[in-house]
Enzyme design. Structure first.
Site, PDB file in Angstrom:
ATOM      1  N   THR A   1      35.700  35.806  42.903  1.00 20.92           N
ATOM      2  CA  THR A   1      34.532  36.444  42.269  1.00 20.92           C
ATOM      3  C   THR A   1      34.581  36.311  40.745  1.00 20.92           C
ATOM      4  O   THR A   1      33.657  35.776  40.121  1.00 20.92           O
ATOM      5  CB  THR A   1      34.486  37.946  42.654  1.00 20.92           C
ATOM      6  OG1 THR A   1      34.469  38.043  44.071  1.00 20.92           O
ATOM      7  CG2 THR A   1      33.275  38.635  42.069  1.00 20.92           C
ATOM      8  N   VAL A   2      35.661  36.790  40.135  1.00 22.63           N
ATOM      9  CA  VAL A   2      35.735  36.789  38.665  1.00 22.63           C
ATOM     10  C   VAL A   2      35.945  35.369  38.132  1.00 22.63           C
ATOM     11  O   VAL A   2      35.379  34.987  37.100  1.00 22.63           O
ATOM     12  CB  VAL A   2      36.851  37.740  38.169  1.00 22.63           C
ATOM     13  CG1 VAL A   2      36.860  37.811  36.654  1.00 22.63           C
ATOM     14  CG2 VAL A   2      36.675  39.131  38.757  1.00 22.63           C
TER      15      VAL A   2
ATOM     16  N   LYS B   1      44.380  44.753  36.679  1.00 21.40           N
ATOM     17  CA  LYS B   1      44.756  46.120  36.298  1.00 21.40           C
ATOM     18  C   LYS B   1      45.916  46.663  37.111  1.00 21.40           C
ATOM     19  O   LYS B   1      46.730  47.442  36.612  1.00 21.40           O
ATOM     20  CB  LYS B   1      43.553  47.056  36.399  1.00 21.40           C
ATOM     21  CG  LYS B   1      42.878  47.096  37.758  1.00 21.40           C
ATOM     22  CD  LYS B   1      41.639  46.259  37.787  1.00 21.40           C
ATOM     23  CE  LYS B   1      41.125  46.061  39.178  1.00 21.40           C
ATOM     24  NZ  LYS B   1      39.704  45.822  39.264  1.00 21.40           N
TER      25      LYS B   1
ATOM     26  N   GLU C   1      40.742  42.656  28.550  1.00 22.96           N
ATOM     27  CA  GLU C   1      39.474  43.401  28.474  1.00 22.96           C
ATOM     28  C   GLU C   1      38.850  43.606  29.855  1.00 22.96           C
ATOM     29  O   GLU C   1      38.257  44.650  30.144  1.00 22.96           O
ATOM     30  CB  GLU C   1      38.501  42.636  27.562  1.00 22.96           C
ATOM     31  CG  GLU C   1      37.220  43.370  27.273  1.00 22.96           C
ATOM     32  CD  GLU C   1      37.454  44.693  26.559  1.00 22.96           C
ATOM     33  OE1 GLU C   1      37.862  44.669  25.391  1.00 22.96           O
ATOM     34  OE2 GLU C   1      37.238  45.754  27.183  1.00 22.96           O
TER      35      GLU C   1
ATOM     36  N   VAL D   1      39.573  46.788  32.775  1.00 20.51           N
ATOM     37  CA  VAL D   1      38.984  48.134  32.894  1.00 20.51           C
ATOM     38  C   VAL D   1      37.483  48.074  32.610  1.00 20.51           C
ATOM     39  O   VAL D   1      37.055  47.558  31.572  1.00 20.51           O
ATOM     40  CB  VAL D   1      39.635  49.135  31.905  1.00 20.51           C
ATOM     41  CG1 VAL D   1      39.060  50.531  32.104  1.00 20.51           C
ATOM     42  CG2 VAL D   1      41.149  49.168  32.065  1.00 20.51           C
TER      43      VAL D   1
ATOM     44  N   GLY E   1      34.935  46.418  33.758  1.00 20.27           N
ATOM     45  CA  GLY E   1      34.188  45.153  33.808  1.00 20.27           C
ATOM     46  C   GLY E   1      33.569  44.752  32.480  1.00 20.27           C
ATOM     47  O   GLY E   1      34.255  44.394  31.533  1.00 20.27           O
TER      48      GLY E   1
ATOM     49  N   GLU F   1      37.817  45.533  45.769  1.00 17.25           N
ATOM     50  CA  GLU F   1      39.063  44.787  45.688  1.00 17.25           C
ATOM     51  C   GLU F   1      39.304  44.073  47.015  1.00 17.25           C
ATOM     52  O   GLU F   1      38.714  44.441  48.041  1.00 17.25           O
ATOM     53  CB  GLU F   1      40.233  45.763  45.433  1.00 17.25           C
ATOM     54  CG  GLU F   1      40.178  46.459  44.096  1.00 17.25           C
ATOM     55  CD  GLU F   1      40.184  45.484  42.925  1.00 17.25           C
ATOM     56  OE1 GLU F   1      41.140  44.717  42.772  1.00 17.25           O
ATOM     57  OE2 GLU F   1      39.207  45.476  42.157  1.00 17.25           O
TER      58      GLU F   1
ATOM     59  N   ASP G   1      42.521  52.174  42.408  1.00 17.75           N
ATOM     60  CA  ASP G   1      42.005  51.270  41.379  1.00 17.75           C
ATOM     61  C   ASP G   1      41.619  52.060  40.114  1.00 17.75           C
ATOM     62  O   ASP G   1      41.918  51.642  38.998  1.00 17.75           O
ATOM     63  CB  ASP G   1      40.799  50.490  41.933  1.00 17.75           C
ATOM     64  CG  ASP G   1      40.203  49.561  40.890  1.00 17.75           C
ATOM     65  OD1 ASP G   1      40.839  48.529  40.588  1.00 17.75           O
ATOM     66  OD2 ASP G   1      39.129  49.868  40.350  1.00 17.75           O
TER      67      ASP G   1
ATOM     68  N   LYS H   1      43.310  51.728  36.280  1.00 16.64           N
ATOM     69  CA  LYS H   1      42.560  51.597  35.020  1.00 16.64           C
ATOM     70  C   LYS H   1      42.858  52.775  34.088  1.00 16.64           C
ATOM     71  O   LYS H   1      42.963  52.610  32.872  1.00 16.64           O
ATOM     72  CB  LYS H   1      41.072  51.510  35.316  1.00 16.64           C
ATOM     73  CG  LYS H   1      40.710  50.232  36.068  1.00 16.64           C
ATOM     74  CD  LYS H   1      39.327  50.327  36.681  1.00 16.64           C
ATOM     75  CE  LYS H   1      38.928  49.053  37.401  1.00 16.64           C
ATOM     76  NZ  LYS H   1      37.768  49.250  38.280  1.00 16.64           N
TER      77      LYS H   1
HETATM   78  P1  NDP Z   1      38.978  37.339  44.682  1.00 14.25           P
HETATM   79  O1  NDP Z   1      39.744  37.753  45.879  1.00 14.25           O
HETATM   80  O2  NDP Z   1      37.518  37.128  44.787  1.00 14.25           O
HETATM   81  O3  NDP Z   1      39.598  35.994  44.101  1.00 14.25           O
HETATM   82  C1  NDP Z   1      40.965  35.756  44.026  1.00 14.25           C
HETATM   83  C2  NDP Z   1      41.169  34.273  43.842  1.00 14.25           C
HETATM   84  O4  NDP Z   1      42.546  34.023  43.666  1.00 14.25           O
HETATM   85  C3  NDP Z   1      40.719  33.422  45.011  1.00 14.25           C
HETATM   86  O5  NDP Z   1      40.012  32.316  44.504  1.00 14.25           O
HETATM   87  C4  NDP Z   1      42.009  32.978  45.666  1.00 14.25           C
HETATM   88  O6  NDP Z   1      42.019  31.689  46.206  1.00 14.25           O
HETATM   89  C5  NDP Z   1      42.926  32.921  44.479  1.00 14.25           C
HETATM   90  N1  NDP Z   1      44.333  33.100  44.852  1.00 14.25           N
HETATM   91  C6  NDP Z   1      44.889  34.133  45.503  1.00 14.25           C
HETATM   92  N2  NDP Z   1      46.212  33.937  45.606  1.00 14.25           N
HETATM   93  C7  NDP Z   1      46.487  32.764  45.013  1.00 14.25           C
HETATM   94  C8  NDP Z   1      47.660  32.031  44.805  1.00 14.25           C
HETATM   95  N3  NDP Z   1      48.835  32.460  45.214  1.00 14.25           N
HETATM   96  N4  NDP Z   1      47.575  30.854  44.151  1.00 14.25           N
HETATM   97  C9  NDP Z   1      46.395  30.390  43.712  1.00 14.25           C
HETATM   98  N5  NDP Z   1      45.218  31.058  43.876  1.00 14.25           N
HETATM   99  C10 NDP Z   1      45.281  32.228  44.515  1.00 14.25           C
HETATM  100  O7  NDP Z   1      39.324  38.405  43.557  1.00 14.25           O
HETATM  101  P2  NDP Z   1      38.441  38.847  42.318  1.00 14.25           P
HETATM  102  O8  NDP Z   1      37.935  37.650  41.624  1.00 14.25           O
HETATM  103  O9  NDP Z   1      37.516  39.907  42.732  1.00 14.25           O
HETATM  104  O10 NDP Z   1      39.550  39.560  41.422  1.00 14.25           O
HETATM  105  C11 NDP Z   1      40.443  38.831  40.611  1.00 14.25           C
HETATM  106  C12 NDP Z   1      41.131  39.812  39.670  1.00 14.25           C
HETATM  107  O11 NDP Z   1      40.150  40.456  38.872  1.00 14.25           O
HETATM  108  C13 NDP Z   1      41.876  40.947  40.380  1.00 14.25           C
HETATM  109  O12 NDP Z   1      42.994  41.305  39.603  1.00 14.25           O
HETATM  110  C14 NDP Z   1      40.865  42.075  40.376  1.00 14.25           C
HETATM  111  O13 NDP Z   1      41.464  43.337  40.454  1.00 14.25           O
HETATM  112  C15 NDP Z   1      40.244  41.864  39.023  1.00 14.25           C
HETATM  113  N6  NDP Z   1      38.907  42.401  38.802  1.00 14.25           N
HETATM  114  C16 NDP Z   1      37.916  42.178  39.718  1.00 14.25           C
HETATM  115  C17 NDP Z   1      36.631  42.621  39.477  1.00 14.25           C
HETATM  116  C18 NDP Z   1      35.514  42.396  40.415  1.00 14.25           C
HETATM  117  O14 NDP Z   1      34.406  42.882  40.154  1.00 14.25           O
HETATM  118  N7  NDP Z   1      35.702  41.662  41.507  1.00 14.25           N
HETATM  119  C19 NDP Z   1      36.330  43.353  38.226  1.00 14.25           C
HETATM  120  C20 NDP Z   1      37.443  43.533  37.343  1.00 14.25           C
HETATM  121  C21 NDP Z   1      38.674  43.063  37.636  1.00 14.25           C
HETATM  122  P3  NDP Z   1      41.078  31.067  47.333  1.00 14.25           P
HETATM  123  O15 NDP Z   1      39.691  31.584  47.108  1.00 14.25           O
HETATM  124  O16 NDP Z   1      41.181  29.624  47.041  1.00 14.25           O
HETATM  125  O17 NDP Z   1      41.656  31.491  48.623  1.00 14.25           O
HETATM  126  N1  HSE Z   2      36.969  46.926  42.596  1.00 13.66           N
HETATM  127  C1  HSE Z   2      36.688  47.249  41.247  1.00 13.66           C
HETATM  128  C2  HSE Z   2      35.552  48.244  41.185  1.00 13.66           C
HETATM  129  C3  HSE Z   2      36.323  46.006  40.492  1.00 13.66           C
HETATM  130  O1  HSE Z   2      34.891  48.461  42.212  1.00 13.66           O
HETATM  131  O2  HSE Z   2      35.350  48.841  40.142  1.00 13.66           O
HETATM  132  C4  HSE Z   2      36.177  46.227  39.010  1.00 13.66           C
HETATM  133  O3  HSE Z   2      37.399  46.510  38.418  1.00 13.66           O
END
Ligand code: NDP
Ligand code: HSE
Length: 432
Positions: A11-12, A103, A127, A130, A132, A188, A199, A203
């Site tokens: 996602t991010v 986080k 940044e 916490v 977004g 998450e 979570d 934060k």
């Molecule tokens: P996702 O689960 O959507 O994405 C995680 C990504 O990491 C996937 O692309 C996955 O691969 C890849 N991945 C996982 N393990 C490995 C590994 N061992 N080696 C290589 N790639 C790997 O998570 P998010 O994007 O939602 O979250 C990412 C981070 O951002 C987390 O720390 C989350 O807490 C934080 N965050 C998320 C927010 C949100 O709104 N979603 C907001 C703020 C922070 P693949 O897809 O190829 O399987």
């Molecule tokens: N899972 C988190 C939330 C993502 O719902 O706020 C943003 O940190």
């Protein structure tokens, strides 16, 4: 040109990539040089993420990012502790600056990571960890650097806030809304982190670390999530002019720091009550500035991606100017302050007793409350069913948590009380 490499393309990761590719021109125009996303490492390089990447950018080999001598900034967006921590430490060891949204990792292992980075002379941008898209880390580190922070109150989990809002406004069932939040990319990978308050606590640990300059032990934070909040309590609170929100609270009282996350009942007319859906808000009380409030999208690909890109840009500018970050994170705290034991906090409370509808029952309950110095502000009996259990809703004035827990234990043993009492803390300054 500054090269960045990314690990994690979920996602991010996709939000960050979109911004870096689509806003490349505007970024160049603003900062005067190019930010080039050179490589992205992820587990599955065949999954369709809805973005067309330049040939050769995607790899399944994380080391291709970590060991590339041209990459100066490594962006970790996989989440979790292992292997994210190993990747970040390896990046630091290789002399790379790091940007992360993780986080969970910073709340538990932040000091180790910040220390390693400072020893290696590289920066950690966090940044996105916490709230977004709200630049709250910059606000505390830089905007409020002059202030002694008295308190921080935040709605900092988009998923829980989205669920509570749907339950309040549309009476939708908990499990249905959670699925929605997952599909929208707010939750998450393990959504219990969201709904059980963990979570928010991650934060809160980061915000409190910055606000007080102390890396508090994560396990000492009091955490209660929203999984036990029933539509009944949301409706009763609403009838009384209140809303239920999952609040993360950090405040200094009597030389100790309260750090707690729990559902909280707040008056509908508070600004923070109007923060609905996936939106977040953080209220900060500083000794010089007074109260300030920050509001915006706390989760999702693009708002969080924007925070990640802002860190990349900040670090890239520091690299170009050959300067260190403006306000370093404290790794050797100047003072030692304890987290206040939850039993010692004071709050107002909402109780929902399940009491027999019979004369004299209220006096039994209020008698126990009185014995524990808990003073009643208002009482409402919901419905009338003589001889059967009915909800009896009580709002209290300020009381001590320890007294409340002991009183409830005693009340729940009364033969006229038919079910476990629900209690929710209330924040209502006007009541004081
Ligand atoms: P996702 O689960 O959507 O994405 C995680 C990504 O990491 C996937 O692309 C996955 O691969 C890849 N991945 C996982 N393990 C490995 C590994 N061992 N080696 C290589 N790639 C790997 O998570 P998010 O994007 O939602 O979250 C990412 C981070 O951002 C987390 O720390 C989350 O807490 C934080 N965050 C998320 C927010 C949100 O709104 N979603 C907001 C703020 C922070 P693949 O897809 O190829 O399987
Ligand atoms: N899972 C988190 C939330 C993502 O719902 O706020 C943003 O940190």
């Amino acid at each position: 040109m500054i090269n960045a490499g990314m690990i994690g393309f979920g996602t991010v990761g996709t939000g960050t990539t979109k911004i870096l590719l689509e806003n490349r021109d505007i970024l160049r125009e603003r900062i005067g040089f190019e930010i080039n996303l050179k490589k992205i490492a992820t587990r599955d390089i065949h999954k369709d993420r809805g973005i067309k990447l330049p040939e050769g950018m995607l790899t399944s080999d994380v080391d291709a990012v970590l060991n590339d001598p041209d990459i100066q900034i490594v962006v970790e967006l996989i989440g979790g502790i292992i292997p994210a921590k190993d990747y970040i430490l390896k990046a630091i060891k290789n002399g790379k600056h790091v940007v992360t949204a993780n986080k969970a990792l910073l709340a538990t292992d932040g000091v180790e990571i910040f220390t390693a980075a400072q020893n290696a002379g590289v920066e950690i941008g966090f940044e996105a960890s916490v709230a977004g898209g709200i630049p709250i880390i910059k606000v505390i580190r830089e905007g409020l650097v002059a202030d002694r922070i008295k308190a921080v109150y935040g709605i900092i989990n988009g998923t829980s806030n989205y669920i509570l809002t749907k339950m309040t406004d549309e009476n939708v069932e908990f499990s249905v809304v959670l699925k929605d939040a997952q599909q929208l990319g707010y939750a998450e990978a393990d959504p219990t982190l969201d709904i059980e308050g963990i979570d928010s606590a991650h934060k809160l640990a980061i915000l409190a670390y910055l606000a007080y300059g102390i890396p508090f032990p994560f396990n000492d934070i009091y955490i209660e999530g929203i999984s036990n909040i029933s539509p009944q309590d949301i409706n009763f609170a609403s009838d009384l002019g209140y809303k239920v929100k999952l609040l993360a609270i950090a405040k200094e009282t009597d030389g100790e720091i309260e750090l707690r996350v729990h559902p909280t009942i707040i008056p509908k007319n508070y600004l923070i009550s109007k923060v609905d859906g996936p939106f977040n808000a953080v209220y900060i009380d500083g000794d010089a500035t007074g109260s300030t409030l920050y509001y915006g999208r706390g989760a999702g690909a693009m708002p969080t991606g924007s925070a990640v890109v802002s860190d990349i840009v900040n670090i890239a500018r520091d690299i170009r100017k050959n300067v260190a970050e403006r306000v370093p994170v404290v790794v050797k705290p100047a003072r030692d302050v304890r987290i206040k034991n939850m039993n010692d906090i004071t709050s107002m409370y909402y109780f929902r007793f399940s009491a027999l509808d019979r004369p004299g029952v209220l006096s039994k309950i209020s008698g126990v409350l009185g014995n524990y110095n808990i003073s009643i502000a208002s009482v409402i009996q919901k419905g009338r069913r003589v001889g059967e259990a009915v909800p009896l809703v009580v709002l209290t004035h300020e009381a001590k948590e320890k007294d409340v827990r002991m009183a409830i234990e005693e009340i729940d043993r009364l033969p006229v009380v038919m079910d476990r009492t629900v209690f929710i803390r209330v924040e209502d300054k006007e009541e004081n």
